[in-house]
Design a protein around this motif. Structure first.
Motif, PDB file in Angstrom:
ATOM      1  N   GLU B 352     -63.061  31.075  39.931  1.00  0.00           N
ATOM      2  CA  GLU B 352     -61.733  30.549  40.247  1.00  0.00           C
ATOM      3  C   GLU B 352     -61.256  31.055  41.604  1.00  0.00           C
ATOM      4  OE1 GLU B 352     -58.822  31.704  37.395  1.00  0.00           O
ATOM      5  OE2 GLU B 352     -57.205  30.554  38.355  1.00  0.00           O
ATOM      6  N   GLU B 353     -61.515  32.332  41.902  1.00  0.00           N
ATOM      7  CA  GLU B 353     -60.995  32.865  43.166  1.00  0.00           C
ATOM      8  C   GLU B 353     -61.669  32.219  44.374  1.00  0.00           C
ATOM      9  OE1 GLU B 353     -62.142  34.598  40.584  1.00  0.00           O
ATOM     10  OE2 GLU B 353     -63.392  36.304  41.165  1.00  0.00           O
ATOM     11  N   ASP B 354     -62.924  31.765  44.199  1.00  0.00           N
ATOM     12  CA  ASP B 354     -63.586  31.061  45.299  1.00  0.00           C
ATOM     13  C   ASP B 354     -62.937  29.701  45.529  1.00  0.00           C
ATOM     14  OD1 ASP B 354     -65.269  33.176  45.679  1.00  0.00           O
ATOM     15  OD2 ASP B 354     -66.970  32.294  44.613  1.00  0.00           O
ATOM     16  N   VAL B 355     -62.543  29.050  44.458  1.00  0.00           N
ATOM     17  CA  VAL B 355     -61.856  27.761  44.599  1.00  0.00           C
ATOM     18  C   VAL B 355     -60.513  27.971  45.285  1.00  0.00           C
ATOM     19  CG1 VAL B 355     -60.762  25.872  43.308  1.00  0.00           C
ATOM     20  CG2 VAL B 355     -63.051  26.690  42.654  1.00  0.00           C
ATOM     21  N   GLU B 356     -59.812  29.018  44.897  1.00  0.00           N
ATOM     22  CA  GLU B 356     -58.515  29.311  45.530  1.00  0.00           C
ATOM     23  C   GLU B 356     -58.704  29.613  47.018  1.00  0.00           C
ATOM     24  OE1 GLU B 356     -55.399  29.037  44.732  1.00  0.00           O
ATOM     25  OE2 GLU B 356     -55.910  28.233  42.760  1.00  0.00           O
ATOM     26  N   ARG B 357     -59.761  30.347  47.318  1.00  0.00           N
ATOM     27  CA  ARG B 357     -60.031  30.670  48.721  1.00  0.00           C
ATOM     28  C   ARG B 357     -60.367  29.387  49.503  1.00  0.00           C
ATOM     29  NH1 ARG B 357     -64.271  32.788  51.631  1.00  0.00           N
ATOM     30  NH2 ARG B 357     -65.671  32.630  49.847  1.00  0.00           N
ATOM     31  N   PHE B 358     -61.078  28.467  48.848  1.00  0.00           N
ATOM     32  CA  PHE B 358     -61.394  27.191  49.493  1.00  0.00           C
ATOM     33  C   PHE B 358     -60.104  26.443  49.828  1.00  0.00           C
ATOM     34  CE2 PHE B 358     -62.182  22.587  49.067  1.00  0.00           C
ATOM     35  CZ  PHE B 358     -63.121  22.417  50.061  1.00  0.00           C
ATOM     36  N   LEU B 359     -59.169  26.448  48.869  1.00  0.00           N
ATOM     37  CA  LEU B 359     -57.903  25.736  49.093  1.00  0.00           C
ATOM     38  C   LEU B 359     -57.095  26.413  50.209  1.00  0.00           C
ATOM     39  CD1 LEU B 359     -56.965  24.921  45.395  1.00  0.00           C
ATOM     40  CD2 LEU B 359     -57.559  23.284  47.206  1.00  0.00           C
ATOM     41  N   ALA B 360     -57.296  27.691  50.356  1.00  0.00           N
ATOM     42  CA  ALA B 360     -56.580  28.413  51.417  1.00  0.00           C
ATOM     43  C   ALA B 360     -57.190  28.121  52.784  1.00  0.00           C
ATOM     44  CB  ALA B 360     -56.617  29.924  51.128  1.00  0.00           C
ATOM     45  N   VAL B 361     -58.481  27.920  52.819  1.00  0.00           N
ATOM     46  CA  VAL B 361     -59.209  27.760  54.085  1.00  0.00           C
ATOM     47  C   VAL B 361     -59.192  26.317  54.577  1.00  0.00           C
ATOM     48  CG1 VAL B 361     -61.625  27.647  54.874  1.00  0.00           C
ATOM     49  CG2 VAL B 361     -60.713  29.779  53.897  1.00  0.00           C
ATOM     50  N   LEU B 362     -59.172  25.361  53.633  1.00  0.00           N
ATOM     51  CA  LEU B 362     -59.351  23.958  53.992  1.00  0.00           C
ATOM     52  C   LEU B 362     -58.321  23.441  55.011  1.00  0.00           C
ATOM     53  CD1 LEU B 362     -60.957  21.295  53.403  1.00  0.00           C
ATOM     54  CD2 LEU B 362     -59.192  20.794  51.696  1.00  0.00           C
ATOM     55  N   PRO B 363     -57.005  23.693  54.822  1.00  0.00           N
ATOM     56  CA  PRO B 363     -56.035  23.104  55.765  1.00  0.00           C
ATOM     57  C   PRO B 363     -56.315  23.504  57.210  1.00  0.00           C
ATOM     58  CG  PRO B 363     -54.906  23.953  53.834  1.00  0.00           C
ATOM     59  CD  PRO B 363     -56.331  24.423  53.733  1.00  0.00           C
ATOM     60  N   GLY B 364     -56.642  24.762  57.420  1.00  0.00           N
ATOM     61  CA  GLY B 364     -56.943  25.215  58.784  1.00  0.00           C
ATOM     62  C   GLY B 364     -58.208  24.577  59.326  1.00  0.00           C
ATOM     63  N   ALA B 365     -59.215  24.408  58.471  1.00  0.00           N
ATOM     64  CA  ALA B 365     -60.472  23.811  58.919  1.00  0.00           C
ATOM     65  C   ALA B 365     -60.255  22.360  59.339  1.00  0.00           C
ATOM     66  CB  ALA B 365     -61.522  23.893  57.800  1.00  0.00           C
ATOM     67  N   VAL B 366     -59.481  21.617  58.542  1.00  0.00           N
ATOM     68  CA  VAL B 366     -59.201  20.212  58.880  1.00  0.00           C
ATOM     69  C   VAL B 366     -58.365  20.142  60.151  1.00  0.00           C
ATOM     70  CG1 VAL B 366     -58.025  18.111  58.124  1.00  0.00           C
ATOM     71  CG2 VAL B 366     -59.389  19.429  56.488  1.00  0.00           C
ATOM     72  N   ALA B 367     -57.332  20.970  60.235  1.00  0.00           N
ATOM     73  CA  ALA B 367     -56.452  20.952  61.416  1.00  0.00           C
ATOM     74  C   ALA B 367     -57.253  21.280  62.672  1.00  0.00           C
ATOM     75  CB  ALA B 367     -55.310  21.952  61.226  1.00  0.00           C
ATOM     76  N   GLY B 368     -58.189  22.231  62.549  1.00  0.00           N
ATOM     77  CA  GLY B 368     -59.011  22.604  63.701  1.00  0.00           C
ATOM     78  C   GLY B 368     -59.823  21.427  64.222  1.00  0.00           C
ATOM     79  N   VAL B 369     -60.421  20.673  63.304  1.00  0.00           N
ATOM     80  CA  VAL B 369     -61.219  19.511  63.737  1.00  0.00           C
ATOM     81  C   VAL B 369     -60.314  18.463  64.362  1.00  0.00           C
ATOM     82  CG1 VAL B 369     -62.758  17.665  62.978  1.00  0.00           C
ATOM     83  CG2 VAL B 369     -62.961  19.941  61.965  1.00  0.00           C
ATOM     84  N   ARG B 370     -59.181  18.212  63.716  1.00  0.00           N
ATOM     85  CA  ARG B 370     -58.265  17.194  64.255  1.00  0.00           C
ATOM     86  C   ARG B 370     -57.791  17.572  65.648  1.00  0.00           C
ATOM     87  NH1 ARG B 370     -54.920  15.961  58.641  1.00  0.00           N
ATOM     88  NH2 ARG B 370     -56.326  14.310  57.915  1.00  0.00           N
ATOM     89  N   GLU B 371     -57.495  18.848  65.822  1.00  0.00           N
ATOM     90  CA  GLU B 371     -57.001  19.305  67.131  1.00  0.00           C
ATOM     91  C   GLU B 371     -58.074  19.090  68.194  1.00  0.00           C
ATOM     92  OE1 GLU B 371     -54.977  23.091  66.741  1.00  0.00           O
ATOM     93  OE2 GLU B 371     -55.495  23.501  68.835  1.00  0.00           O
ATOM     94  N   SER B 372     -59.322  19.434  67.851  1.00  0.00           N
ATOM     95  CA  SER B 372     -60.401  19.295  68.832  1.00  0.00           C
ATOM     96  C   SER B 372     -60.634  17.831  69.194  1.00  0.00           C
ATOM     97  CB  SER B 372     -61.692  19.916  68.283  1.00  0.00           C
ATOM     98  OG  SER B 372     -62.210  19.091  67.258  1.00  0.00           O
ATOM     99  N   LEU B 373     -60.265  16.905  68.257  1.00  0.00           N
ATOM    100  CA  LEU B 373     -60.465  15.472  68.525  1.00  0.00           C
ATOM    101  C   LEU B 373     -59.205  14.838  69.087  1.00  0.00           C
ATOM    102  CD1 LEU B 373     -62.341  14.511  65.244  1.00  0.00           C
ATOM    103  CD2 LEU B 373     -63.331  14.637  67.526  1.00  0.00           C
ATOM    104  N   ASP B 374     -58.137  15.648  69.287  1.00  0.00           N
ATOM    105  CA  ASP B 374     -56.864  15.127  69.793  1.00  0.00           C
ATOM    106  C   ASP B 374     -56.344  14.018  68.883  1.00  0.00           C
ATOM    107  OD1 ASP B 374     -54.715  15.018  71.433  1.00  0.00           O
ATOM    108  OD2 ASP B 374     -55.677  13.744  72.941  1.00  0.00           O
ATOM    109  N   ALA B 375     -56.404  14.239  67.568  1.00  0.00           N
ATOM    110  CA  ALA B 375     -55.960  13.243  66.596  1.00  0.00           C
ATOM    111  C   ALA B 375     -54.443  13.133  66.622  1.00  0.00           C
ATOM    112  CB  ALA B 375     -56.432  13.643  65.201  1.00  0.00           C
ATOM    113  N   PRO B 376     -53.890  11.976  66.219  1.00  0.00           N
ATOM    114  CA  PRO B 376     -52.439  11.798  66.245  1.00  0.00           C
ATOM    115  C   PRO B 376     -51.763  12.667  65.190  1.00  0.00           C
ATOM    116  CG  PRO B 376     -53.487   9.937  65.174  1.00  0.00           C
ATOM    117  CD  PRO B 376     -54.590  10.794  65.719  1.00  0.00           C
TER     118      PRO B 376
END
Lengths: 458, 458
Positions: B352-376
């Motif tokens: 369970e704690e790995d799933v929680e950690r995934f949920l904690a990490v995911l928003p930053g990972a997605v935002a990082g990719v979007r930022e690098s692609l200059d997404a709207p």
């Protein structure tokens, strides 16, 4: 127990076991994936491919891993035939290939192709001119084993490869029995091998296809192993297979000398210890660990059971075993005795004292089977005219035993007609004649079965 | 590392490891041989077959072991089609089958047969009436997965089996993703599965063919596994596969509840944590461990790398991964967004704690990719007339990002034409419209590539 059937499957080499255990932790993931576990699996697979290529003597991108030697042969033959479909659909094989090759040839014939079987001599070897004569303008592929799996005879692969190259035909070498001993020499085009023959785990075969060889993988598309071997790769087993190949190669030169001496001892001493035995296969050009002989008037299955009870695991190409009702196609092609056939194939590391114990046990085991079958004594005397022996409905080795029993009553110049419907008689009666120095006149169709006619000449 | 890609390959179950080690010593010999080592191997193989049959819910003589799930599917489909060749050569599959099924279907078409793909709805499920409508007098076989490998949607196998039975057509069920969770219900005729999906070793697949189902094994003849799976049996791996199947079944009911709660958590929280995400697959009728979502304006490969660096191994059906340039056929058939696609498939025992950690990490990972692609930014405003966006030569997710960027300038009622030669745009531009509540007008051929027309409706 002494396990003397390495040509069927060698016991797992300690290096294979270690490598398998070590790579279970790093090799289970999908090597096509981008994440860490996938990259680790990919690295193991790539390294194994490099090492396999080095052992074979080819480039890493020429090697794929299949799930068995049989599958390597099946896919190699099918892909090479399809790759040269425009040239034609004629296939050349020797008459003593492994069943995986012969079954591939049967399939080609069923699909409208043609197959030429190159014969072998009495020690089981092909003549390169046999391949040269078989080549046709529509020949798509030739196949030859590096060494025979039943009698150990080494084939002239380098010369046959030259013949094929001169004719512009690719040669697939089935190296299942020999790859552990060393690379296959010569200009072969495709090569197949099987890990469990050299002490690797089950579940791994190798298929090498040299660059420039036309090849069209058959069956449904699959992205793994360059499209040549479908299904998820078994990386721990692949790593173990290649690690053990390197290990056995390191020991091969020394072990070959030792095993060759042990099998030479069996070749020389079995005919001294056991009457009416024919040792088959080439006495010189042969694999180090294999020796095969046939015992007249002996039921192969009974002898295997007797040897098993005495602690020896050996194999048989006789018709008289439960797994098959026809004699080995190899013994048949060689024209040698098939009854009471025993193949001893020593695994690497086989102990000298076990071989000595085998030689001590064998005479009693053979005599026991002969006694139970009421077989004739080694020597016999004379009678008069043509005698008819009705062996209809009786199985190998009974027809030959009955022939031998009446032979004493036949005068020199007289004949015996043996009526038999057992397929093994066709092979074993002529072989008996050759062993006894009597004349095999030939066979004639009879009302039931076949009549085999033998003339007493001495 | 947290390994969340069990749907590709599950880590080796401890019971599989133990059984593999234990049977390396007793399972290496040829089970067709009569001597002691052969008999031991045969006993292990027979016991494994009995246990596998019990877990599948069929007779032992209906089960053979193949060398992978892919091979089980290939051989099962080929044998069933050949067995009913007289009826015809029409095959029914769903549009979301595993590639091993679709490649078998491609081969049938190449050989002159016909294939009907039954569509799925937006959550990835077939409708049994789709199979009923596809049945023809010349239908030889129907194939359906028990559950989808990319989105976890459970298929109505029992109902489809009924439909097929009523039509006199055998149904092959690809149970690769579900067999560890329980037997497949219903009147299926053939079943294929893969051991490494439930924690067994690589190198083992299962093929069950019910008695009475016409089946003609294809390829060269081979005496092993009832002639249905050629090559020397990998008995230690087979024993390990079956032992682990029993072990995971014993844990399945309890573990299903636990994993379902964890994937439900991901399904619910990812859209709260990450803007512009579409969670795909059936929210109810689904496998316990799989959850899949797509992130607008995200390059799938970049996101996988980001998550890998953060310690998570997940998979993607996006076009933007190095292993493939076209988006997953599953997401395509469902008509859902494919860009920035992530499949989380939890192995049994996932913490369970790995799933929680995934949920904690995911928003930053997605935002990082979007930022690098200059997404709207998540929200935007209005402009005037038709705007043409030239995304030729640009790969997913760039065309959608450029569409989104100009959209703020378009007045309600105005249109945007996106010119693209990237195959993923065909899927992702309509998906973007659906997510944004805008009208997808359609596509038109353009001088280069295709024009995708979108109308602003709000």
């Amino acid at each position: 127990m002494s396990y003397f059937d390495a040509a069927s499957a060698a016991p797992l080499h300690p290096v294979a076991r270690q490598a398998l255990l070590a790579s279970l932790d790093d090799g289970w993931a999908d090597p096509a994936r981008l994440y860490r576990e996938g990259r680790k699996a990919r690295m193991l697979l790539d390294a194994a491919r490099e090492a396999a290529a080095e052992a074979i003597g080819c480039r890493a991108d020429e090697v794929v891993f299949t799930t068995s030697g049989t599958r390597a042969v099946h896919r190699g033959i099918a892909g090479a035939l399809a790759g040269r479909r425009r040239v034609g659909s004629h296939l050349i094989v020797s008459s003593v290939e492994h069943s995986s090759v012969l079954h591939s040839a049967d399939l080609l014939e069923a699909e409208g192709g043609t197959v030429t079987q190159v014969p072998v001599n009495r020690v089981g070897a092909v003549d390169p001119t046999g391949y040269a004569n078989a080549l046709r303008p529509d020949t798509a592929l030739a196949v030859l084993q590096s060494a025979n799996h039943e009698v150990g005879t080494v084939q002239p692969v380098g010369e046959v490869a030259e013949v094929c190259r001169a004719g512009g035909v690719p040669l697939l070498v089935d190296a299942a029995q020999s790859l552990g001993w060393g690379p296959v020499e010569g200009a072969w085009s495709l090569l197949a091998a099987s890990a469990h023959k050299w002490g690797g785990p089950s579940g791994v075969g190798l298929l090498a296809v040299r660059k420039g060889v036309r090849f069209a993988a058959q069956g449904p598309a699959d992205e793994r192993e360059s499209g040549r071997a479908p299904g998820f790769e078994n990386i721990p087993a692949i790593v173990a297979a290649v690690a053990s190949l390197r290990a056995v190669r390191a020991e091969a030169a020394q072990e070959a000398v030792r095993l060759r001496e042990l099998t030479q001892r069996i070749r020389a001493r079995v005919p001294e210890l056991v009457p009416d035995v024919e040792v088959v296969g080439d006495p010189e050009r042969r694999l180090p660990g294999i020796v095969t002989f046939s015992c007249l008037y002996v039921d192969g299955e009974a002898l295997l059971h007797g040897l098993d009870r005495a602690g020896f695991s050996v194999s048989s190409g006789s018709s008289c075993t439960s797994s098959t009702l026809t004699p080995s196609h190899v013994l048949k092609a060689m024209g040698v005795l098939s009854e009471g056939n025993v193949r001893v194939s020593l695994p690497m590391g086989a102990a000298e004292e076990d071989v000595e114990r085998f030689l001590a046990v064998l005479p009693g085991a053979v005599a026991g089977v002969r006694e139970s079958l009421d077989a004739p004594a080694p020597e016999t005397a004379a009678g008069a005219g043509e005698i008819v022996v009705d062996s209809l409905g009786k199985r190998c080795p009974i027809p030959v035993i009955e022939l031998a029993k009446v032979f004493a009553q036949v005068p020199v110049g007289g004949t015996v007609r043996v009526l038999s419907d057992d397929e093994a008689a066709r092979l074993d009666i002529p072989a008996w004649c050759e062993m006894r120095g009597q004349e095999y006149v030939g066979e004639e169709p009879a009302r039931r079965g076949t009549a085999y006619v033998v003339r007493r000449v001495s």
